[in-house]
Design an enzyme around this catalytic site. Sequence first.
Site, mmCIF file in Angstrom:
data_model
loop_
_atom_site.group_PDB
_atom_site.id
_atom_site.type_symbol
_atom_site.label_atom_id
_atom_site.label_comp_id
_atom_site.label_asym_id
_atom_site.label_seq_id
_atom_site.Cartn_x
_atom_site.Cartn_y
_atom_site.Cartn_z
ATOM 1 C CD1 TRP B 349 -61.219 16.141 24.570
ATOM 2 C CD2 TRP B 349 -60.535 15.268 22.499
ATOM 3 N NE1 TRP B 349 -61.371 14.739 24.465
ATOM 4 C CE2 TRP B 349 -60.774 14.091 23.082
ATOM 5 C CE3 TRP B 349 -60.452 15.006 21.045
ATOM 6 C CZ2 TRP B 349 -60.988 12.887 22.729
ATOM 7 C CZ3 TRP B 349 -60.267 13.663 20.703
ATOM 8 C CH2 TRP B 349 -60.470 12.646 21.529
ATOM 9 C CG ASP B 350 -65.148 16.460 26.343
ATOM 10 O OD1 ASP B 350 -63.698 16.603 26.189
ATOM 11 O OD2 ASP B 350 -65.656 15.708 26.930
ATOM 12 C CD GLU B 491 -57.831 10.898 28.552
ATOM 13 O OE1 GLU B 491 -58.668 10.548 29.327
ATOM 14 O OE2 GLU B 491 -57.863 12.017 28.206
ATOM 15 C CE LYS B 600 -60.952 6.814 29.252
ATOM 16 N NZ LYS B 600 -60.179 7.805 30.049
#
Lengths: 765, 765
Positions: B349-350, B491, B600
């Site tokens: 997805w980056d 995550e 995160k």
Amino acid sequence: MVSQGASTWILQEERFDMAALGKCESVMCLGNGYMGLRSATEERYTGEKRGLFVAGTFNRFLSNTETDNEVSELPNGADFLEMEILLDGQAFSLAQGTIKDYSRALDFETGELKRQVLWVSPTGREYQLDFNRVVSLKNLHTVAQKVIITPLSSDADITISTGINGQITNSGSQHFAEGPKRFYDRRYMQLVQTTTHSGIDFVFTTDVSLSQKADTHITMDRRKISSVYKTAVKSGASLIIEKITTVHTSRDKQSEGLDTAALQVLALTALKEQSALGYEKIAYQSSQTWQEKVWDNIPVTVESANPADQLALRFAQYHLQIMAPAHDNRMNIGAKALSGEGYKGHTFWDTEIFALPYYIFSQPATALSLEEYRYLSLPGAREKAKLGGYTGAQFPWESAWLTDGEVTPLYGAADIITGLPTPILTGLIEIHISCDVCYGVWQYYTATGDEDFMERSGYELVFETANFWASRLEPGNDGKLHINNVIGPDEYKDKIDDDAFTNYFARWNLWLAMEYYDHLSQENPALLTKLDPFINYRLWETKAEQIYIPKPRTDGVIPQNQTFLGLKDIDLAKYKNQEHVGSIYRDYNHEQIGEIQVCKQADVLLLILLKEEAFTPAVKRANWDYYEPRTLHDSSLSLSTHCILAADMKDHRLAYSLFRRCCNIDMGPNPLSSNDGIHAGSIGGIWQCAVLGFGGLRLIGDKIRLSPALPENWKRLSFFSYLKGQKLKIDLTPDTIRVENLTKTAPVELEINGITHVIADVLEI
Amino acid sequence: MVSQGASTWILQEERFDMAALGKCESVMCLGNGYMGLRSATEERYTGEKRGLFVAGTFNRFLSNTETDNEVSELPNGADFLEMEILLDGQAFSLAQGTIKDYSRALDFETGELKRQVLWVSPTGREYQLDFNRVVSLKNLHTVAQKVIITPLSSDADITISTGINGQITNSGSQHFAEGPKRFYDRRYMQLVQTTTHSGIDFVFTTDVSLSQKADTHITMDRRKISSVYKTAVKSGASLIIEKITTVHTSRDKQSEGLDTAALQVLALTALKEQSALGYEKIAYQSSQTWQEKVWDNIPVTVESANPADQLALRFAQYHLQIMAPAHDNRMNIGAKALSGEGYKGHTFWDTEIFALPYYIFSQPATALSLEEYRYLSLPGAREKAKLGGYTGAQFPWESAWLTDGEVTPLYGAADIITGLPTPILTGLIEIHISCDVCYGVWQYYTATGDEDFMERSGYELVFETANFWASRLEPGNDGKLHINNVIGPDEYKDKIDDDAFTNYFARWNLWLAMEYYDHLSQENPALLTKLDPFINYRLWETKAEQIYIPKPRTDGVIPQNQTFLGLKDIDLAKYKNQEHVGSIYRDYNHEQIGEIQVCKQADVLLLILLKEEAFTPAVKRANWDYYEPRTLHDSSLSLSTHCILAADMKDHRLAYSLFRRCCNIDMGPNPLSSNDGIHAGSIGGIWQCAVLGFGGLRLIGDKIRLSPALPENWKRLSFFSYLKGQKLKIDLTPDTIRVENLTKTAPVELEINGITHVIADVLEI
């Protein structure tokens, strides 16, 4: 540069040399016949070639391309030797800082490799590092390392990273799929890798222990598992790291039927047992086994003005011990033993002609195992014969696993002129391997009298190779049968007709089949019935009668082949004195060399050495005088043959110089000679020079002969030899011969200087 | 340690550091979107990681084992950079001798890497060595090297060995079968290697030329071809070595239909053309292309008190240029770009969330190509949906080649307690990727207005992802539809229910499908007929109505998921100030972190950033105040998101510090940060911080907004942006805003600080 250490037991490197990493890794290789472990250093260097090879674990790199040239080869297993050592934050590396004292030494007596370094780091701190390592000859699966680090300038922070690294390849070809990686009890590391094609599991299990408490953490990476240990050590105190590793594979006989998980359990159990012993106990047990098996049992001892001679003979016995997979008759010896990727672990004629005599005379059980390998390979040999349109058994020029058949690659390096790959013809036409295998059976039987092996395997091998030759012979216009389009032992020449070596030996192979048939008719007719499908006596007889045999000319010279004696003669002085092999290739290409009377090794002389009884002394002399000056010894296999013949010819100086050259194939000054592994055949040759050449112990027809011819600077040569089941001690000086039958259960007949003696106890001449 | 060189165009390493080899190889990586070439040195070092990656050439390492965890990955191609340099018999190596002067510098302006070393060998001789290298941005297949060696103490014997080495692996996994090796005209070297599974030919062709006559000989080894050049150089004179190499593969569009032999001919012809140009011409052409494509066209310029800011933005634009395979819409950007083996070259997805905005605003043609990749991947996405029992298109969490489908590995490193491998769940349950892909389409369309793309691909992508969500929703006891058992962008938490990010976005995906349907009903009913199989308007509507959406609490805080707000709150100060990522893992394991209110990266904040129009300013503020203190930014993707939001919140100090941290992901002092490659997402993030954050350029609903919020130490920020086909120049100071429509073919609507402006020419505020 390797040289003698503190005694003729020790081979040492005095000065760290980045340019000779590969050589030391090979000539100081550790092993036990089950595995061979190149002696790479704990810390890594560019130019190194780490290698671990387990006998018989062949795999073929998968490929889907048309240009594929991959063949079954011995895969390079995971590396567990590596230790990354950080001393006060500085990576230990001899490429940096100052080396104040250094030695690396392999002790043949104990099989232990020791390296001692007094090192000053780039920041000026001094450390003593001792590295000890042994591959156990007692427990074939065990490798033990012991590292001692002593900071000398000040207290030191030391970090050690070590584990099991499965990223190793065969020069870029990866033979393993990554398997499970496990930590057990937050202590034992285990990594499994499985060959991609043959499906052999390798299980590496290791245990690292430190002499003092350390912060520990464990890490995993692709194909890799390792632990990091951090600790502080007082100045002058020593940190001792012991690492005990076991190697198991699903090819091991004991692993048959085990799945991967069960093999992992077996390996872990074995590791725990070995690790409980600790380094010193493992090293001691292994050293004891060296004494029992080799140094107390079958030492070759020489009193020479040149101590390098004794060192070389120990070097030879050491490597002959670690190269032979005596534990498993499904395996044989590779041309580079288990010491490198060279020749892909493949077995050649080198076994029968250059290595086997050592085992036959010194370790007959190992010789038997090597012979059984050939018997177990018969299906592949029959298949190869069939593929070529022949019958019987045609042995592959290069052999790997029993069922692999011919594994000689099809293409070599490119022709530098055309830029195209050159075909490798040996697998197609260097067919003398089939009579070499037959000769191996004959040697073994003649020396041991092992009727049991012959009944199970030996006769069938001889009959089936005879059948191959019977079908391979081609009728010529002269009414004779010929063997055309071959390569003989002299590989300078290819696609030649009627190679003397091949033709003589083919006929002898047919004759031997007939002789053994006659023998069995008398002694064991029942066996003949069993072997009936392989027996074609009349055919052998007819073919042997018709085969074309190149006859000696009036001057006694036997033509090496149909054309050799008509080729151009040139001055070879420059190449005879060569420092490096292959120097003639600097002036001539392969095609041009094919047009010159020059031999890599002399086919006719090897023939005369192996079948002396077939030739008169005058013919032997004539051929020696003709061929030796035309032979460049560009094969590592050539030197021992010609050394022995030179000894026969009483040319002591030449014999001794060829012996020294043979020793120097691996131990000499060329730093690149052994990068791809030691030369198994020429190491067998070192022993042959001494025992068959200077000692003069030889199988001649059905007799065993002893006719010593010691070099001028040797005062004594003594060795042990098994003959017909009796162990003899043979002690030779320039003036005396002493033979003692140590077994004494049967007398042994020996022809010494023309007179037959029957030795039941001690003979002194 | 890398730092600014002579200007903010130059990234340099001032001191040779063996511990930072990998970092420099990555951050100074060369490339052009076709290939990425890690900046390994000519001479080899232990610890280096040589790498050449060609976009889209995925292969899966073959394996026959049950424990197989191999997935399709970008193979590491042959190495041609290496040069073994012998100076008067001594191998050139910075690990030995003395370095009197050293610099290694990557010039972003020209794309050229230069290394200059004044070196004294261990034997005391001094040499100047200059290494120059460029991967051409003009000709995508060309790499040029130029090495200048000047002996300073005395005349020197110099030997260079260089060629093409196909022994390179991906950390031990060999993806290539060995193909033909050829010399042409005794000059050009060529090596072919073919991926074992996908069957892609790589053809490397190279030409080496020296500035003076040299003894030359050519050698071949396994997977290797090279030449050795020996020459003598006068003291003070310079030996110049130029090496021009081309890389071609059968995956290249121009190679379609060519067999290996034809590709070899094509490659040789191309090499000859390039080699005829010589190094300087190739470097000049490439540099010109850099000017045209980037530095003269779309530079981002900042006047900051801290010059590192400008350097970082150039670093970002440089890498964003070389990471994008703009030449081929069958390829996308890997999480580590083409700069290392990390994440196996896979696309995440980056691309859509972190990199795509740069291309949409700066290089819309590249953005289009990246979007088309997703469209071409639809078959695999449909297959993945079907495998899970769903309909529509479920995009793989990790993507490789178009037909590979999901390529996330199944297992990661072992659990250190149990010793067993831990499953990787992202490929199974990190499903928000499908709405991220939809969001990418929406961004691209909203910014460009490219109706053509939408008709060919975009609408189908939106409809099919909507169909996936419609089928993925699960009825709950509350009468609502839920999305259970997922991983959100945070995550730290896995297997969670009703992740706010995923649920909001799923509904939005359904809504967008409906909106586009309505739009097409008006504008292009014919297209609707064509897309009919993918249209389920009523279903979308029903599902969107029923989907459970976590509502803000009375204090405005949106629960990240069903359980988050009930978890334990702990003091996170220690981890907020962490120097290294993942510091919380030193105190808590993954399971324990799952029980703490710690992120995160904060799902809800990312949601609010991407869909600001759906939330009130008060809700935005409340969630910022709640979540940011609970976020450790342990993902390299987190920093830009939070920097932009901090800028929105006018927390200039925090915004700037997050920007700096984002820059330091790759350029910071940690020598190990980038060993496996640069962080493509966070590099997109550096640009986002500046342009979307401080510049305040944002897509909000169907509007384009500009609301600058420069950091205190920035005096000016200017950049270029393509919007609706018009190129705008945007120039910002703390007090002024200037927007110029350079294209002027259509006015562009921009909301600036709450007021809508229509910019046909120049606007100054």
